[in-house]
Write a protein that holds these residues in place. Structure first.
Motif, PDB file in Angstrom:
ATOM      1  N   ILE A 131      12.375 -29.142 -23.178  1.00 22.67           N
ATOM      2  CA  ILE A 131      13.185 -30.034 -22.357  1.00 22.67           C
ATOM      3  C   ILE A 131      12.782 -31.457 -22.693  1.00 22.67           C
ATOM      4  O   ILE A 131      11.630 -31.851 -22.527  1.00 22.67           O
ATOM      5  CB  ILE A 131      12.961 -29.761 -20.854  1.00 22.67           C
ATOM      6  N   SER A 186      13.117 -35.657 -22.305  1.00 23.32           N
ATOM      7  CA  SER A 186      12.978 -36.369 -21.058  1.00 23.32           C
ATOM      8  C   SER A 186      13.889 -37.577 -20.968  1.00 23.32           C
ATOM      9  O   SER A 186      14.061 -38.317 -21.928  1.00 23.32           O
ATOM     10  CB  SER A 186      11.536 -36.826 -20.882  1.00 23.32           C
ATOM     11  N   ASN A 207      18.151 -31.248 -21.899  1.00 24.37           N
ATOM     12  CA  ASN A 207      17.579 -32.161 -20.906  1.00 24.37           C
ATOM     13  C   ASN A 207      18.189 -31.807 -19.562  1.00 24.37           C
ATOM     14  O   ASN A 207      19.254 -31.194 -19.485  1.00 24.37           O
ATOM     15  CB  ASN A 207      17.813 -33.618 -21.289  1.00 24.37           C
ATOM     16  N   ILE A 221       7.847 -28.949 -21.839  1.00 22.13           N
ATOM     17  CA  ILE A 221       8.558 -29.892 -20.971  1.00 22.13           C
ATOM     18  C   ILE A 221       7.912 -31.260 -21.129  1.00 22.13           C
ATOM     19  O   ILE A 221       6.734 -31.443 -20.817  1.00 22.13           O
ATOM     20  CB  ILE A 221       8.513 -29.453 -19.492  1.00 22.13           C
ATOM     21  N   GLU A 246       9.100 -34.230 -17.487  1.00 27.04           N
ATOM     22  CA  GLU A 246      10.110 -33.965 -16.464  1.00 27.04           C
ATOM     23  C   GLU A 246       9.512 -33.067 -15.393  1.00 27.04           C
ATOM     24  O   GLU A 246       8.564 -32.329 -15.636  1.00 27.04           O
ATOM     25  CB  GLU A 246      11.349 -33.284 -17.068  1.00 27.04           C
ATOM     26  N   VAL A 304       3.312 -28.962 -20.377  1.00 25.18           N
ATOM     27  CA  VAL A 304       3.931 -30.100 -19.695  1.00 25.18           C
ATOM     28  C   VAL A 304       3.182 -31.356 -20.096  1.00 25.18           C
ATOM     29  O   VAL A 304       1.953 -31.402 -20.034  1.00 25.18           O
ATOM     30  CB  VAL A 304       3.888 -29.934 -18.161  1.00 25.18           C
ATOM     31  N   THR A 344       5.832 -29.253 -11.285  1.00 22.14           N
ATOM     32  CA  THR A 344       6.062 -28.533 -12.539  1.00 22.14           C
ATOM     33  C   THR A 344       4.762 -28.418 -13.329  1.00 22.14           C
ATOM     34  O   THR A 344       4.421 -27.346 -13.834  1.00 22.14           O
ATOM     35  CB  THR A 344       7.118 -29.274 -13.383  1.00 22.14           C
TER      36      THR A 344
END
Lengths: 856, 158
Positions: free
Chosen positions: A326, A328, A354, A601, A604, A628, A636
């Protein structure tokens, strides 16, 4: 440019010839031609005022000499302007000398020292030996609000703050008090300042009478190092001036110089006072590895090697498309580009996305449809010259505060008409002569937009035959709009037809039009249809009327546009070149059912912000390996297997692309804090750890690579001059996007009688702003809003705690009654982790139905 | 802050005042006067109420109110005594008379008696030099003042 054309006049300044548009004041002409004239109370964004009387010049028109105040006197054809003559100097000096009588000469401890117009003017007029004794006022400074300090002893009563508060911000929180020797500036009844906290008053103040209490150091601003960068909060993309001292960001200021950024020195509370996110003890300090539920600090080498090994193993075992990422909306273009490059080129996966695109893939399609229909939209810098602005379902002061500043400028100087369509009676004070409010029933956006189009066709407000000859499916559009009769629409929207007709008339006339669309349309579950209807509306005037039309897709965060431009989505490569890779199904469903084995990720927090948090939580729980990168520990990040501490926008270089496609530079003001690294460096090093380093690894090289991959970005880098990227001319035929016959807004269910409206609070956006002390001080708690009549029915009053419950979840929150929020709806800002309002949605699209009850 | 309520009569009067002006803001001074006369003070609550009536900001109402000396932020007495101290009155001995009045009311200039009956203020000029020394009590002018005349006037007011 506005459709109203201004005559060009010839004038002479101190013998030099130049031309200026009619209506310009003499001082502005001097400034634009770099002729210095003393002045203290002039600001080009404000109406002429003439308070300080220090800007006198001599003008000669038709042989007639006059001494005039240059800040209020408009130029005339053939005018000769002479500045700093013996005579004008005498007058100007006398006035400035009077102002200095009261001024405390405490320059060494003043925030303005060195950047102070009063100092500069004193120097310009060479007023070194005052004839008078200084008479200080010695009043204590006023610190009754958390952010803006009033030290009125330094005030020279120029009125700039009062006028900025009124004309730029529409807040009118400040005004003059008393008169004569005891005159001052203050709030009504001297109550603590409770305003939009934009801080424009601090920027415009020509002395240190108003000061930024969030500043990390007092005095001598001239000694700070200045770095121009782009704000990292909303998608308007304001240029901020980061002021640093000894490697720390002290404060953020606006730069009012010509041609700096799109915001002309306007900023909002978030942009100006949100610097608390940079130096913060709550930042993640080291890479953290999840070992049996506990996070343990590891070295960067260890972390990156673990990730690389895992990536390679996953590719080998389950194929490249089992790795997903994902991108950002808060990372730079370059970082997003590298992320997609790592996944597409190095690993071979097309599973990129995204959050905005996962939810609303139609946003990019809408933008491309606009291009196809010949609407490429002007640079947002021209918003203030618009003839008409349609604000569609956006609460400007909260969503795009600085956009509101530009619109207000237009209403003062260019007679801009304002059309506001919103389910809430949003506050927007301006001097517009035409200000049409369309407060429609929550969820009936589509009917409003469709009816406007129908009125334009039916009432002959546009040249239908011209539109018909240009666009093949015109008849189909007319057919699809047939159900939006005046009566039907009124039933759906609650709006009398004459209001909509007035709006349609103003919109359809020969004009430069801007349409600003709010992110709230996504919550209606009809985002795509609404955007189609708005596209049709704009296409109608584009082909059936004269002037111009600009419309931008709603974007939420600082780089919500750029993340899509960089191809962080399965459909498109950078620059909207179609991707041939595997498209996959729903991104989070893929994670939930085990198709995705590895998820990256970048910065986000879908658990906290995505509209389907239950699905996200399940998905992230299922994914075997989750990385992350973030600045703060988000909900998250807590679910990750490995967390990498990344750097804030003040510590990195690159570009953001704002909602109107301006590519603007992000420039590092300080070094990365602690062991954190910008995502740019993380991705470069990750490629190295994979044993497949990128061939190019410096910022200019990557920018060059982006220009090649996404030709629309050619010439936009390094982004110092806010250039908008322009799409190539489309070879597609324009067409209307016909909506299927709509199933109109559902009636409220008896057990859940309210509809929920949620968006960003005026002082908060995303998850970072909660870490900025100043923003928490002015926006400390989540307060829901409800109409007083509804509150009466429920037996609740302002200040009560209520429970807001949907079919899937409930939250407890404080409530306030206000007529801004219409009957039948409740409004909850979405920025407080302790009020996880996104949990109220049970996974379905459309408006969320809730019930409200008094708590406890 | 409590909500300020205009009486029914005041509401009617306000409608009459508003009807006189093409621009609502122009009615600001008349409305401030209306409130000052009724309450003997312009309270913050009243300023907010006026700002709502005229669609201006409370800060603006405050700025206008505080510019003029005849609106008061502290409650004044039933009788507002304004003593002219400009040149004609001064030449005719207003200072002594002012002192006498203050002594008589047992207050300092600028203060209000404890029974809220009288407030005593200096005023720059009341434009009645032919009658100097003179004072104004509410809407009435009293000229050619002497100590005895002042005593009589004060006693005649109830």
């Amino acid at each position: 440019m506005s459709t109203v054309e201004k005559k060009i006049l010839n004038v002479k300044i101190n013998g030099e010839e130049t031309t200026v548009p009619e209506g310009t004041v003499v001082l502005e002409v001097c400034k634009q031609n770099n002729v210095e004239v003393s002045n203290l109370c002039y600001n080009r964004k404000l109406k002429p005022f003439a308070a300080c009387r220090t800007c006198m010049v001599e003008t000669v028109v038709d042989g007639k000499k006059e001494l005039v105040y240059s800040c209020t006197h408009p130029v005339a054809e053939g005018m000769e302007i002479r500045t700093a003559t013996e005579e004008t100097d005498r007058y100007n000096k006398a006035c400035l000398e009077m102002l200095l009588v009261e001024h405390p000469l405490d320059c060494p401890i003043c925030d303005k020292s060195g950047v102070c117009p009063l100092q500069d003017n004193t120097d310009l007029l060479q007023l070194y030996d005052g004839r008078f004794e200084t008479q200080r006022r010695n009043e204590p400074s006023i610190k009754t609000n958390p952010i803006i300090e009033f030290y009125l002893n330094r005030c020279i009563m120029c009125g700039l703050c009062v006028r900025a508060c009124d004309e730029i911000q529409g807040a009118k929180a400040l005004d003059f008090h008393k008169r004569g020797m005891s005159v001052g500036i203050g709030t009504a009844n001297d109550e603590p300042l409770d305003c939009e906290f934009c801080g424009q008053c601090i920027t415009v103040c020509p002395t240190g009478a108003l000061m930024d209490m969030t500043s990390g150091a007092r005095g001598l601003a001239a000694m700070f190092t200045e770095t121009h960068s782009t704000c990292n909060f909303c998608s308007w993309g304001c240029t901020v001036k980061l002021e640093t001292k000894k490697g720390e960001v002290i404060r953020i200021e606006a730069d009012e110089n010509y041609n700096v950024g799109i915001n002309e020195g306007n900023l909002c509370a978030k942009g100006r006072f949100g610097h608390g996110i940079i130096h913060n003890e709550q930042r993640i300090e080291n890479p953290l590895m999840n070992v049996g539920g506990d996070f343990q600090e590891v070295t960067w080498d260890e972390a990156l090697n673990t990730i690389a090994d895992r990536m390679q193993a996953t590719v080998n075992r389950s194929g490249p498309d089992s790795l997903a990422a994902i991108g950002s909306e808060k990372l730079t273009n370059e970082e997003n580009y590298l992320l997609q490059k790592l996944f597409r080129e190095t690993l071979g996966s097309n599973q990129l996305n995204n959050l905005a695109n996962i939810r609303a893939p139609y946003l990019n399609q809408f933008m491309l449809n606009c291009f196809d229909n010949g609407i490429s939209s002007k640079p947002i810098t021209q918003l203030q010259e618009a003839d008409v602005v349609l604000v569609f379902n956006s609460d400007l002061p909260s969503e795009y505060p600085v956009g509101g500043n530009s619109v207000r400028f237009g209403t003062v100087f260019n007679n801009t008409d304002i059309l506001i369509a919103n389910p809430r009676r949003v506050v927007f004070d301006s001097e517009a002569k035409v200000d049409v409010r369309m407060t429609f029933k929550h969820g009936s956006d589509l009917a409003v937009a469709s009816r406007l189009a129908k009125i334009m066709i039916d009432n002959g407000l546009i040249d239908a035959s011209k539109a018909k000859s240009s666009i093949a499916n015109f008849d189909e559009l007319v057919q699809s709009l047939s159900s939006y009769t005046a009566d039907n629409t009124e039933k759906l929207t609650g709006l009398p037809d004459d209001v909509l007709t007035r709006a349609a008339e103003r919109f359809a006339r020969d004009a430069d039009r801007f349409v600003l669309v709010g992110n709230d349309i996504l919550d209606t579950g009809q985002g795509e249809e609404i955007l189609n209807a708005l596209l049709n509306l704009c296409t109608l005037v584009n082909f059936g009327s004269t002037g111009s039309v600009s419309i931008y897709p709603p974007r939420e965060h600082c780089n919500s546009q750029g993340v899509n431009d960089m191809g962080l989505e399965p459909e498109f490569l950078p620059g909207y070149q179609p991707s041939k890779g595997e498209k996959g199904r729903d991104f989070f469903e893929n994670c939930k059912d085990g198709t995705t084995k590895f998820l990256y990720i970048a910065g986000e927090d879908p658990v906290g912000s995505f509209y389907r948090p239950q699905l996200v939580t399940e998905a992230l729980r299922t994914v075997p390996f989750l990385i992350v990168t973030d600045v703060y520990m988000t909900e998250t990040a807590k679910m990750a297997d490995l967390i990498l501490p990344s750097s804030t926008y003040a510590e990195k270089d690159g570009t953001y692309t704002n909602m109107s496609r301006h590519v603007q530079a992000v420039t590092s003001a300080i070094l990365p804090q602690g062991t954190s690294k910008p995502d740019f460096d993380i991705l470069i090093e990750l490629a190295e750890a994979l044993g497949k380093p990128f061939q190019k690894s410096t910022l200019p090289e990557i920018q060059q690579e982006i220009e090649e991959a996404a030709p629309v970005y050619k010439g936009t880098f390094p982004g110092k001059d806010s250039k908008q990227w322009v799409p190539p001319k489309s070879d597609k035929k324009p067409e209307f996007k016909i909506n299927p016959a709509s199933n109109d807004a559902e009636a409220a269910q008896e057990s859940f009688p309210f509809t929920l409206q949620t968006n960003n609070h005026m002082f908060h956006i995303g998850s970072y702003s909660q870490h900025a002390k100043a923003l928490v001080d002015i926006g400390p708690e989540c307060i829901a809003e409800i109409h007083p009549e509804d509150a009466k029915g429920l037996g609740v009053a302002s200040g009560d705690q209520v429970v807001i419950e949907s079919s899937s979840s409930k939250v407890q929150v404080k409530i306030k009654t206000t007529r801004v929020t219409s009957q039948g709806m409740v409004y909850v800002p979405k920025n407080w982790p302790e009020v996880p309002v996104n949990n109220l949605r049970n996974g379905e699209e459309g408006l969320v139905q809730v019930k409200v009850s008094k708590s406890g | 802050m409590q909500e300020y309520k205009f009486t029914e009569e005041q509401e009617k009067e306000i409608s009459r005042i508003l009807a006189k002006y093409p621009v609502k803001t122009s009615a600001l001074l008349p409305l401030l006067t209306l409130v000052q006369r009724a309450d003997r003070v312009v309270s913050p609550e009243a300023m907010v109420a006026i700002s709502k009536k005229l669609d201006v900001s409370p800060a603006y109402v405050q700025s206008v109110m505080s510019f003029y000396t005849m609106y008061h932020t502290e409650k004044v007495g039933k009788y507002m005594i304004l003593f002219c101290i400009n040149i004609s009155c001064q030449l005719n001995g207003c200072d002594k008379l002012l002192e006498h009045t203050a002594r008589k009311l047992n207050i300092k200039v600028g203060e209000t008696t404890s029974d809220e009956k009288f407030t005593l203020h200096r005023e720059e000029c009341l434009a009645a030099c032919t009658e100097a020394p003179m004072m104004r009590v509410n809407d009435t002018y009293y000229g050619n003042l002497t100590e005895q005349r002042i005593d009589q006037i004060l006693e005649s007011l109830d």
